[in-house]
Motif scaffolding. Structure first.
Motif, PDB file in Angstrom:
ATOM      1  N   SER A 131      40.025  37.228  33.708  1.00 10.02           N
ATOM      2  CA  SER A 131      39.336  37.503  34.972  1.00 10.02           C
ATOM      3  C   SER A 131      39.775  36.549  36.085  1.00 10.02           C
ATOM      4  CB  SER A 131      37.813  37.440  34.797  1.00 10.02           C
ATOM      5  OG  SER A 131      37.401  36.171  34.363  1.00 10.02           O
ATOM      6  N   ALA A 133      43.262  37.524  37.224  1.00 13.62           N
ATOM      7  CA  ALA A 133      43.109  38.851  37.818  1.00 13.62           C
ATOM      8  C   ALA A 133      42.504  38.749  39.212  1.00 13.62           C
ATOM      9  CB  ALA A 133      42.245  39.742  36.927  1.00 13.62           C
ATOM     10  N   SER A 134      41.501  37.868  39.363  1.00 16.59           N
ATOM     11  CA  SER A 134      40.865  37.718  40.674  1.00 16.59           C
ATOM     12  C   SER A 134      41.848  37.134  41.685  1.00 16.59           C
ATOM     13  CB  SER A 134      39.619  36.826  40.566  1.00 16.59           C
ATOM     14  OG  SER A 134      39.969  35.499  40.209  1.00 16.59           O
ATOM     15  N   TYR A 159      45.246  37.478  41.741  1.00 16.43           N
ATOM     16  CA  TYR A 159      46.227  38.475  42.168  1.00 16.43           C
ATOM     17  C   TYR A 159      45.580  39.634  42.922  1.00 16.43           C
ATOM     18  CZ  TYR A 159      49.493  35.959  39.179  1.00 16.43           C
ATOM     19  OH  TYR A 159      50.281  34.985  38.626  1.00 16.43           O
ATOM     20  N   LEU A 160      44.367  40.003  42.540  1.00 15.20           N
ATOM     21  CA  LEU A 160      43.664  41.066  43.257  1.00 15.20           C
ATOM     22  C   LEU A 160      43.333  40.622  44.674  1.00 15.20           C
ATOM     23  CD1 LEU A 160      42.358  43.865  43.227  1.00 15.20           C
ATOM     24  CD2 LEU A 160      40.288  42.825  42.270  1.00 15.20           C
ATOM     25  N   ALA A 213      46.610  40.754  46.703  1.00 13.91           N
ATOM     26  CA  ALA A 213      46.993  42.140  46.980  1.00 13.91           C
ATOM     27  C   ALA A 213      46.075  42.759  48.035  1.00 13.91           C
ATOM     28  CB  ALA A 213      46.942  42.966  45.691  1.00 13.91           C
ATOM     29  N   SER A 214      44.781  42.461  47.957  1.00 14.82           N
ATOM     30  CA  SER A 214      43.816  43.017  48.909  1.00 14.82           C
ATOM     31  C   SER A 214      44.049  42.473  50.314  1.00 14.82           C
ATOM     32  CB  SER A 214      42.386  42.712  48.456  1.00 14.82           C
ATOM     33  OG  SER A 214      42.118  43.290  47.204  1.00 14.82           O
ATOM     34  N   SER A 235      38.088  34.681  50.049  1.00 21.74           N
ATOM     35  CA  SER A 235      37.268  35.767  49.526  1.00 21.74           C
ATOM     36  C   SER A 235      35.894  35.783  50.189  1.00 21.74           C
ATOM     37  CB  SER A 235      37.113  35.634  48.006  1.00 21.74           C
ATOM     38  OG  SER A 235      36.620  34.352  47.667  1.00 21.74           O
ATOM     39  N   SER A 242      41.503  47.994  50.393  1.00 21.77           N
ATOM     40  CA  SER A 242      41.543  46.520  50.365  1.00 21.77           C
ATOM     41  C   SER A 242      40.142  45.934  50.390  1.00 21.77           C
ATOM     42  CB  SER A 242      42.357  45.993  51.554  1.00 21.77           C
ATOM     43  OG  SER A 242      41.660  46.150  52.771  1.00 21.77           O
ATOM     44  N   GLY A 285      38.746  46.266  47.013  1.00 19.18           N
ATOM     45  CA  GLY A 285      39.384  45.276  46.153  1.00 19.18           C
ATOM     46  C   GLY A 285      38.811  43.886  46.361  1.00 19.18           C
ATOM     47  N   LEU A 310      35.425  43.670  44.639  1.00 20.10           N
ATOM     48  CA  LEU A 310      35.617  43.456  43.204  1.00 20.10           C
ATOM     49  C   LEU A 310      36.088  42.036  42.914  1.00 20.10           C
ATOM     50  CD1 LEU A 310      35.722  44.556  40.313  1.00 20.10           C
ATOM     51  CD2 LEU A 310      38.025  45.440  40.794  1.00 20.10           C
ATOM     52  N   THR A 311      36.911  41.487  43.802  1.00 13.95           N
ATOM     53  CA  THR A 311      37.370  40.104  43.642  1.00 13.95           C
ATOM     54  C   THR A 311      36.198  39.132  43.626  1.00 13.95           C
ATOM     55  OG1 THR A 311      39.473  40.571  44.757  1.00 13.95           O
ATOM     56  CG2 THR A 311      38.776  38.272  44.667  1.00 13.95           C
TER      57      THR A 311
END
Length: 333
Positions: A62, A65-66, A68-69, A72-73, A195, A282, A285, A288-289
């Motif tokens: 996680s 993943a957070s 890179y997400l 990307a977002s 974020s 985005s 995303g 979700l991040t």
């Protein structure tokens, strides 16, 4: 009565069944964060709640993943922003950068000495507050060979203040009658992680979101010179203790891709036509991040943060928030 029955039923499950149950709950919660009913603050709180009550069954993946997400977002968000807006907001944020970053590090140094916080942990808290939260802490810690315990203290301090900012800043902005540009600039300067910056600004308005993103990304570029400076400052100390010294700070390459996306949005008409769809993706995303970041919290991380590092973090955060707000209300319209 029903609650006790559910508790008894869960306690009777095997360890594998409990793990499967936690995975299902986690996946359903992540799916909810992609729906229109989930706002950034709700996603963050949901992640924190699951982390503290159920533990994160995907803790190994996680966190990366957070990361890179999030990148990307942010890049996709660039497809919705005109280059002129990005450059104007970035330039206005740059005016605050030198003074606020320098003042934060100076104040952080003296606070750390007064509170007798280990110098590396104190420096990491200052870096996270002055530049861009967890990204700055990760970059600086890699060049000063900070211990995992020192990184955990700094990350935990910044994490808690990030969560508070996500809820506190938008209402404060409305109370103070800040314009979209004023709030976006303030959020980009005073909130730690991008974020939470995006989460708070998107709650305030579209224009605030674009301004805050540009300001924060321009601020994130300071990771490079600050990391280089930190590596040389701590070089002598590390050599005396026999530690190896690194000189390669982590470069936030995704900022360049964000700028390329903004250039494409500005100069290619076809890109502008489908940019609203990409912007919507985005924003989902980024929501979700925030859930994944919240789910990355642990009781061990909270225990690692004593009152002294938290006090340093709070004082630095109030300092940068209050001083930047005063300047912004005077010069930004």
């Amino acid at each position: 009565m029903k609650r006790s029955l559910i508790t008894k039923k869960l306690s009777s499950l095997t360890s594998d069944q409990k793990l499967l149950y936690r995975k299902i709950v986690f996946i359903l919660a992540a799916g909810f964060c992609l729906t229109p009913w989930a706002s950034p603050p709700i996603a963050l709180m949901l992640g924190i709640f699951l982390a503290l009550t159920h533990e994160n069954p995907f803790h190994r993946i996680s966190r990366p993943a957070s990361k890179y997400l999030l990148e990307a977002s942010v890049i996709m968000l660039g497809f919705g922003m005109n280059l002129a807006v990005v450059l104007k907001a970035g330039a206005s944020g740059a005016l605050f950068a030198v003074g606020s970053i320098s003042a934060t590090f100076i104040l952080g140094y003296f606070l750390g000495k007064w509170l007798k916080i280990p110098i590396k942990a104190s420096g990491l808290i200052s870096a996270g507050t002055a530049i861009c939260g967890g990204s700055a802490i990760a970059a600086v810690s890699s060049v000063i060979n900070a211990a995992q315990s020192e990184i955990s203290v700094a990350m935990g301090t910044v994490f808690v203040l990030n969560a508070v900012a996500l809820f506190v800043f938008p209402p404060l902005g409305h109370v103070l009658h800040l314009t979209q540009t004023q709030f976006g600039t303030w959020a980009g300067v005073a909130i730690h992680d991008i974020s939470s910056v995006v989460g708070a600004a998107s709650h305030y308005g579209q224009s605030a979101l674009y301004t805050a993103t540009a300001v924060k990304l321009s601020r994130a570029l300071w990771i490079i010179p600050i990391s280089i400076a930190a590596s040389y400052i701590f070089q002598h100390q590390n050599k005396k203790s026999g530690e190896s010294v690194q000189h390669k700070p982590q470069v936030p390459w995704f900022i360049g891709l964000f700028l390329l996306a903004s250039i494409a949005r500005t100069f290619i008409p076809q890109v502008a036509s489908w940019s609203p769809i990409v912007t919507h993706i985005s924003e989902a995303g980024l929501t979700l991040t925030l859930f994944l970041i919240g789910a990355g919290l642990s009781r061990r991380m909270l225990k690692a943060v004593g009152w002294k590092p938290m006090l340093q973090g709070v004082v630095l955060w109030i300092f940068i928030s209050a001083t930047s707000l005063g300047v912004i209300m005077l010069v930004v319209r």
